[in-house]
Motif scaffolding. Sequence first.
Motif, PDB file in Angstrom:
ATOM      1  N   ILE A 142       0.837  -1.211   0.000  1.00  0.00           N
ATOM      2  CA  ILE A 142       0.000   0.000   0.000  1.00  0.00           C
ATOM      3  C   ILE A 142       0.870   1.260   0.000  1.00  0.00           C
ATOM      4  CG2 ILE A 142      -0.301   0.334   2.494  1.00  0.00           C
ATOM      5  CD1 ILE A 142      -3.310   0.626   1.934  1.00  0.00           C
TER       6      ILE A 142
ATOM      7  N   ARG B 222      -5.338   6.964   6.527  1.00  0.00           N
ATOM      8  CA  ARG B 222      -6.399   6.187   5.876  1.00  0.00           C
ATOM      9  C   ARG B 222      -5.832   4.894   5.299  1.00  0.00           C
ATOM     10  NH1 ARG B 222     -11.111   7.680   6.214  1.00  0.00           N
ATOM     11  NH2 ARG B 222     -11.769   9.843   6.339  1.00  0.00           N
ATOM     12  N   LYS B 223      -4.636   5.007   4.723  1.00  0.00           N
ATOM     13  CA  LYS B 223      -4.021   3.801   4.159  1.00  0.00           C
ATOM     14  C   LYS B 223      -3.719   2.784   5.253  1.00  0.00           C
ATOM     15  CE  LYS B 223      -1.781   5.830   0.116  1.00  0.00           C
ATOM     16  NZ  LYS B 223      -0.449   6.132  -0.438  1.00  0.00           N
TER      17      LYS B 223
ATOM     18  N   ALA C 291     -11.208   7.978   0.338  1.00  0.00           N
ATOM     19  CA  ALA C 291     -10.453   9.033  -0.347  1.00  0.00           C
ATOM     20  C   ALA C 291     -10.624  10.388   0.316  1.00  0.00           C
ATOM     21  CB  ALA C 291     -10.876   9.115  -1.811  1.00  0.00           C
TER      22      ALA C 291
ATOM     23  N   GLU D  41      -3.027  11.383  -4.556  1.00  0.00           N
ATOM     24  CA  GLU D  41      -3.159  10.314  -3.572  1.00  0.00           C
ATOM     25  C   GLU D  41      -4.382   9.456  -3.865  1.00  0.00           C
ATOM     26  OE1 GLU D  41      -1.452  11.689   0.746  1.00  0.00           O
ATOM     27  OE2 GLU D  41      -3.216  12.732  -0.017  1.00  0.00           O
ATOM     28  N   SER D  42      -5.491  10.127  -4.209  1.00  0.00           N
ATOM     29  CA  SER D  42      -6.696   9.334  -4.397  1.00  0.00           C
ATOM     30  C   SER D  42      -6.582   8.509  -5.686  1.00  0.00           C
ATOM     31  CB  SER D  42      -7.956  10.196  -4.361  1.00  0.00           C
ATOM     32  OG  SER D  42      -8.065  10.989  -5.495  1.00  0.00           O
TER      33      SER D  42
ATOM     34  N   LEU E 209      -4.786   5.545  -4.632  1.00  0.00           N
ATOM     35  CA  LEU E 209      -5.666   4.707  -3.834  1.00  0.00           C
ATOM     36  C   LEU E 209      -6.578   3.882  -4.735  1.00  0.00           C
ATOM     37  CD1 LEU E 209      -6.636   4.175  -0.863  1.00  0.00           C
ATOM     38  CD2 LEU E 209      -8.537   5.675  -1.442  1.00  0.00           C
TER      39      LEU E 209
END
Lengths: 352, 303, 256
Positions: free
Chosen positions: C139, C158-159, C179, C186-187, C190
């Motif tokens: 991740i 969040r990750k 997200a 970043e999103s 993701l």
Amino acid sequence: MDKNLEKGKSKNFILILESFIEKYKVPIAGVSALILLGLPFMGFSQYIMRIFIMIGIYSMLALGLNILTGYTGLVSLGHAGFYAIGAYTASLLSLKLGANFLVAAIGGAVLAAICGLLVSLPTLRLKGTYLSIVTLGFGEIVKMILINWDKVTNGTLGLKNIPRPSMFGLKLTLVNNGMYYLMLVLVALITLLCTLLIKSKIGRAFMSIKEDELAAIMMGIKTTRYKALAFVISAFITGITGAFYASMIGFIEPNSFTFDISTLIISIVIFGGMGTIRGMFLGSAILIAFPEVFRFLMDYRFVVYGLVLVLMMRFRPQGMLGWKSQMPYKLPKLVKESLKKNNKDNLKTQQI
Amino acid sequence: MSGILTRNCVATVIIQQLFNGLALGMAYALIAVGYSLVFGILRLINFSHGAVYAFSAHIALLFVGLNFGIIPAIILSIVLTGILGVLIDKTALEPLRMNNSIPMASLITTIGMSNIIQNLLMIFFNTERKSFPAFFDFGMIKFGSVQVNSTQVVMFVVSLILLVFLTLIINKTKLGLAMRATEQNSKAASLMGINTNFVISATFFLGGASAAIAGVLISGYYQIVYPGMGFMVGLKAFAAAVLGGIGVLYGSVVGGLVVGVSESYAATFMGSSYRDSVAFIILILVLIIRPTGLFGKKDIKKV
Amino acid sequence: MAYLKVNSITKQFGGLVAVDKVSFEVEKDEIVSIIGPNGAGKTTIFNMLTGVYGIDSGEITFDGTPIHNTMPQNIVDIGISRTFQNIRLFPNMRVIENVLVGTHIRTKYGFIDTLFRTPRYKREEAQKTLRAIEILNSIGLGNRINDYAQNLPYGEQRKVEIARAIATDAKIILLDEPAAGMNPQESEELLRFIRELRDKGYTIILIEHDMNVVMNISDRIYVIDHGKKIAEGLPADIAGNQQVIEAYLGGVKKDA
């Protein structure tokens, strides 16, 4: 900005300190062990040796409460109750049945642990403060039973002439320093027990409950079971300490185990640093030694214990030694080996 | 003949003890209100409340000893105890709120405060039991075959009046409105221009003052005062507050009466050494069976 | 029969019906999104799926077995895990410890193994640590394992939550606004990661506000408004659905 800088500095300091300790851990451990083992030969009076033993006793009590309050986040106000159960059970076992110290102490610890389980079961779904109040109630009920059940406990008169432990045919006393060394052994064993537990899935479950109970539940942790376990282990340690205390002091009565004792144990845990093992030793050393050092404060010592709680919460809630380690996470040995191997393999493939 | 007599006696004792219990229970309710008010606003169980109660009795005794007269001594005790409540909040609890400390921090702080107050009382007033004047003893009052001590009547009536008065403050005054708003949502209340710190101080003052009145009443009843007196009574009042549903004012009254009456009966029929254990048993049963108490609302778990 | 089947579940709080006879199905290896305005009842649905709330009526079955009204712990054990809308990490624990807590339920050594550091303890502890490192690497948090969770930026926290959910060996992962608080780059990462998860055989249910994310990633979408399901279908269908647009634009009247 300044604050951040300060924070960075203190982190740096901790890292330097920790690396230093890590690098020289063998000599440091050796020297401390030598000092602890050699204390009786340094010409201290019996009075001072007794204070050392009391510091050891309160270190054990703090280590016990720390499992519950420091790691799992459950504040117990009734640990004097477990302490009393350990002390009375062990004393009665040795007075009435002539059990030797080891058997008596384990008996006391087991009964304390059973009581820990009994207290924990109905109360575990309660929120923090309610649980604290119930433990307080437990401590008071224990005292009430000790006072009223005079046939067994001898009521307010207490138990006298509790025998000293004897091992390998030798009676351990204050004079021959046997009690001091027994204290060292017990402290070492309990410290080992705590360390082993904390560095495992059990310890991680405890900590996750303290950090965020719902999140812990959602990770599949059976939180009630682990909270009960924390209670049981904590009570067990406290019970053993009670047994040792009784045989050291030779005389116990219900008033040896008041609410003040419970708050003193909490003060030590908080002063040293909740959720650390090192802090328990410093906490008990300072809080037990200070009224002896500052005799004029003797009357005020419980006021000072109260002040310790208030001031620590206000200015240093993590406790004197309550820093978070800045060293890398200690990976299990097997993991390190396999990571190394992987790296090598990677290098090889790269070379090819 | 004698059977009838004993039966009569038993009935008399039962009624007598009921009166005892009701009077005592009303005073417990006054202390319980202090727990409830503070809990309502701060979601905090103020552990130092029992020690505050002990403080009030000692202050009253001090001023009576200095020949201030009974009524001025009581008033001074009420005011000073109220101020002590405010001081506890201002010196120890408010800074924690500013720092957004964890709930455990406030709990431990109030335990520390309780320790400090109780032990200072021990140092300044000795640990001995000191006799306290029977303020409200105007002799016995007869209700048929039952005799009631006037102290108990005064205790019941005064407490009742005060509880009504407190309810009026909370429901009818601007301060009460601010208190209720702060209880619902302190952030929103402060955005609406309510000085929440003042409201919290007022709450601590009211809690301290009611504890002082209870302190004077109960000490006048037992005619005895000692520094550790707040510990047990504080717990009983806490049991009362929890039984009624902590944060619910009328719940504290019902809880107080139940605790008071069951304590009287336990002392009469099971022996006086069981007097103090009743409150614990009630407390533990309530917490196991219905932790929100009789009239408390259930919180919805927020995720 | 569907992998996860939600049949007409209802949840009331007092008089308020938070979720009203909602049904949906999720197939294996699918990414399904649940969307809807704030307060529509999406998180309540997650709470019912994961056992935080019981349900008042209806049923939820996973792989054929009913799972409603069971303890959250058992639901994790069966293979459903989740993240939270407002991050709920263990802030004072390290990132790797957070993920190790996730492996707790699959770690079988006991009290005695712990005290005596038996080979079983050593073996399992090593396995789980390696697994945690592997998940964190995948991740993109491989360089963060030593950090304390609270010191991470929002997006990385969040990750960590997702990594922790994966570590429970879940078959279905519920992501509650994963997200939120992430920048576009970043999103984007993701999204790629979530797709990879699906391709590895995980089933994903997603609550999301960011329409970009939803339209991009979902195999199917369910729309909830005021506790009721108002639409379902492929992303393209949903994008053009009149009712959905109304719900999102805040109740524009039909005759307006």
